[in-house]
Design an enzyme around this catalytic site. Sequence first.
Site, mmCIF file in Angstrom:
data_model
loop_
_atom_site.group_PDB
_atom_site.id
_atom_site.type_symbol
_atom_site.label_atom_id
_atom_site.label_comp_id
_atom_site.label_asym_id
_atom_site.label_seq_id
_atom_site.Cartn_x
_atom_site.Cartn_y
_atom_site.Cartn_z
ATOM 1 N N HIS A 1 -6.345 0.249 5.794
ATOM 2 C CA HIS A 1 -6.276 1.222 6.877
ATOM 3 C C HIS A 1 -6.855 0.721 8.192
ATOM 4 O O HIS A 1 -6.614 1.327 9.235
ATOM 5 C CB HIS A 1 -6.996 2.511 6.446
ATOM 6 N N HIS B 1 0.848 -1.197 0.000
ATOM 7 C CA HIS B 1 0.000 0.000 0.000
ATOM 8 C C HIS B 1 0.889 1.255 0.000
ATOM 9 O O HIS B 1 1.779 1.387 0.833
ATOM 10 C CB HIS B 1 -0.945 0.003 1.198
ATOM 11 N N ALA B 2 0.623 2.170 -0.918
ATOM 12 C CA ALA B 2 1.504 3.330 -1.100
ATOM 13 C C ALA B 2 1.539 4.233 0.133
ATOM 14 O O ALA B 2 0.520 4.436 0.798
ATOM 15 C CB ALA B 2 1.037 4.137 -2.309
ATOM 16 N N HIS C 1 2.434 14.490 -0.401
ATOM 17 C CA HIS C 1 2.849 14.301 1.004
ATOM 18 C C HIS C 1 4.301 14.738 1.195
ATOM 19 O O HIS C 1 4.637 15.438 2.147
ATOM 20 C CB HIS C 1 2.749 12.821 1.391
ATOM 21 N N GLU D 1 -3.556 14.908 2.973
ATOM 22 C CA GLU D 1 -4.044 14.030 1.896
ATOM 23 C C GLU D 1 -4.441 14.815 0.649
ATOM 24 O O GLU D 1 -4.584 14.239 -0.428
ATOM 25 C CB GLU D 1 -5.245 13.210 2.386
ATOM 26 N N HIS E 1 -0.319 11.885 -5.591
ATOM 27 C CA HIS E 1 -0.813 11.890 -4.208
ATOM 28 C C HIS E 1 0.364 11.772 -3.228
ATOM 29 O O HIS E 1 0.501 12.569 -2.295
ATOM 30 C CB HIS E 1 -1.804 10.741 -4.013
ATOM 31 N N GLU E 2 1.217 10.798 -3.468
ATOM 32 C CA GLU E 2 2.351 10.567 -2.553
ATOM 33 C C GLU E 2 3.370 11.705 -2.638
ATOM 34 O O GLU E 2 3.947 12.104 -1.633
ATOM 35 C CB GLU E 2 3.015 9.223 -2.858
ATOM 36 N N TYR F 1 -9.387 11.247 4.302
ATOM 37 C CA TYR F 1 -9.551 11.174 2.845
ATOM 38 C C TYR F 1 -10.870 11.795 2.410
ATOM 39 O O TYR F 1 -10.967 12.371 1.340
ATOM 40 C CB TYR F 1 -9.458 9.723 2.355
HETATM 41 O O1 X8Z Z 1 -4.296 5.243 1.265
HETATM 42 C C1 X8Z Z 1 -4.275 6.108 0.421
HETATM 43 C C2 X8Z Z 1 -2.941 6.642 -0.092
HETATM 44 C C3 X8Z Z 1 -1.914 6.657 0.959
HETATM 45 S S1 X8Z Z 1 -2.170 7.907 2.137
HETATM 46 C C4 X8Z Z 1 -2.457 5.771 -1.213
HETATM 47 N N1 X8Z Z 1 -5.442 6.561 -0.125
HETATM 48 C C5 X8Z Z 1 -6.726 6.022 0.277
HETATM 49 C C6 X8Z Z 1 -6.891 4.569 -0.157
HETATM 50 O O2 X8Z Z 1 -6.115 4.091 -0.988
HETATM 51 O O3 X8Z Z 1 -7.801 3.912 0.334
HETATM 52 C C7 X8Z Z 1 -5.561 7.623 -1.110
HETATM 53 C C8 X8Z Z 1 -7.028 7.759 -1.373
HETATM 54 C C9 X8Z Z 1 -7.749 6.885 -0.389
HETATM 55 ZN ZN ZN Z 2 -2.028 9.845 1.443
#
Ligand code: X8Z
Ligand code: ZN
Length: 629
Positions: free
Chosen positions: A518, A358-359, A392, A416, A388-389, A528
């Site tokens: 998460h 997961h990024a 950050h 975010e 997105h990254e 988010y």
């Molecule tokens: O988890 C993330 C990022 C890392 S902060 C990749 N996001 C959420 C997800 O993937 O569920 C970005 C948008 C929503």
């Molecule tokens: Zn993020």
Amino acid sequence: MITSKLVAVFLLVLLICLTAHSNPVQPLVNDGLKNDPSPLITNETEAWEWVARINPEYEKFQSEKVEADWNHSTNLTEHNAKISVEKKLQLTNFTKRLVSEAMEFDWKNFKDPKLKRLFASMVKRYLNLCEFKISRMYQLNAEMRALFGKAKVCNKTNEPPNKCFVVDPDLEKIMSKSNDTEEILWAWKGWRDETGKKFKDLYEEFVGLYNESTLWIGYKDAGEYLRDVYETPTFVDDLAELMREIQPFYRELHAYVRRRLMAQYPNVSFPTQGHIPAHLLGNMWAQTWENLEPLLRPFPDRPSVDFTDELIKQNYTALKLFQLSDEFFKSLGLIPMPDPFWQKSMIVRPADREVVCHASAWDFYNKKDFRIKQCTTVNSRYFLTTHHEMGHIQYHLQYQNQPIQFKSGANPGFHEAVGDLIYLSTVTPEYLKSVGLLENFVDDEGGDLNFLMNQALSKVAFLPFGYMIDQWRWGVFSGHTPKTLYNKRWWENRCKYQGIYPPVKRTEHDFDAGSKFHVPNNTPYIRYFVAHVIVFQFHEALCKAANNTRPLHRCNIANSKEAGRKLADVLKLGSSEPWQIPFKKLTGVEKMSANALLNYFKPLIDWLKKQNEGEKVGWTEECPPESFE
Ligand code: X8Z
Ligand code: ZN
């Protein structure tokens, strides 16, 4: 003999731990009392000197903890898990010392608001629990992280039993590309069987400890602790209001998508209550729906706005995606990624070890080391994730000169939103054309609506998902949702807000929340939702600064130093001011609002309403009865 002594010592520690909890240290926070009768230090110069003295050490502990976390996340061995728990404990012990020293100051009566805020932030974020409980809590984090990171689904029909599928990219590819509902369902259910279900007990244990750790500092549960960073007494109501503002648009989008899916899958039964089966939306969690674009494009005779094929045709690599993003930030006059970033980031999945894919973006709190960890696949979705990254990291770079206590976003939603804000420019046909990724865009009303539909499937479909996860999780933390109802309540939220329902009957043997990164990783999610709303307010403000004359959804701020300056001025502040101040600096207002979002999508909203005239729109709040045992 030795054993019985050990047992006695253990029991003694346990007793201390339990009694300590019945007399928690929360008064530290609530009334500033301390046991020591000597008077509190009121000299603010002395307080600043103390901060200057302790912060290098604080940064060192923090840095070592981040390094250990990085090592574990990029190589999921037991050894690395152990070190990451140890380093976290060392940091916690240091912060305990820090807070007890901080309490010698009369910080609540400091005149300098920055200094007062700095002390408050230390004291408020401090987790205190006796050591063996904290240690257990950290072990649970590491264990769930590893179980999730290593999960694979095997035994696919027509494949050898030892061929196993990871979620990114294998299962996600099935979810996004397959038209075979059996195959999609196999991936959907398999992922849930191999993740959440395997650690429901661990999660419950974690919740107990996490709650307890926040009780010590005066919060009624971990949910209250997590919401507190937003410094908004009306936060929960404000979110509900935003959701209400967005709901009519989401319902129109949902109705249109449902109708198209019913036509596409005549053999799948769609419940009369109006819900969509959760596995058909092109994404493992039904959180964004842009993979359905080929099916849903309003004007199919115009070419797609998706540029994945073009990226592949032009031999794009992960590195090239990151370089492209870096160029955009630089065009605004923002900070380029430093050398260690390019040397130490992990931007593709390594073949030789297991990692958390997961990024994520990492600040090592030493002003040198900033890294991204991302298992990039070259496609348009990862073009978004890359920005997105990078957003950050840009934030990390901008606030690097703040004291460590302020090295975070104005609120987590801001953090975010930065990269997503840049993306709103880089996804425009104007920008994509300028970098040779979208040559044959037809710039008429049809092309425009195709573009907006793609954006809505990514940004608007997400909103109820972004909202519901923490609605569920706050219920878990508050005790409203005990373990015996984890899954039922999860689906109640999914049905109510997203209008989707499970494609196979669920029970409390399942733990579907745990299939989303998460939850086992304990990363709050409402950030988010907040980001997806405020990013349009930010976009509107920066487009104005860039003297944009096009409609909001076609505004590209590339090369605008004015917009860049406006953004940097806010990012530099980190969390040194309550978020409303930087928010106003940027947008001119103090409140989150869905107006900019609705304005951005106006042509699509009008088009959807026309398409849905006389058609069924909406769904019942409750799940269809076949959802749950
Ligand atoms: O988890 C993330 C990022 C890392 S902060 C990749 N996001 C959420 C997800 O993937 O569920 C970005 C948008 C929503
Ligand atoms: Zn993020």
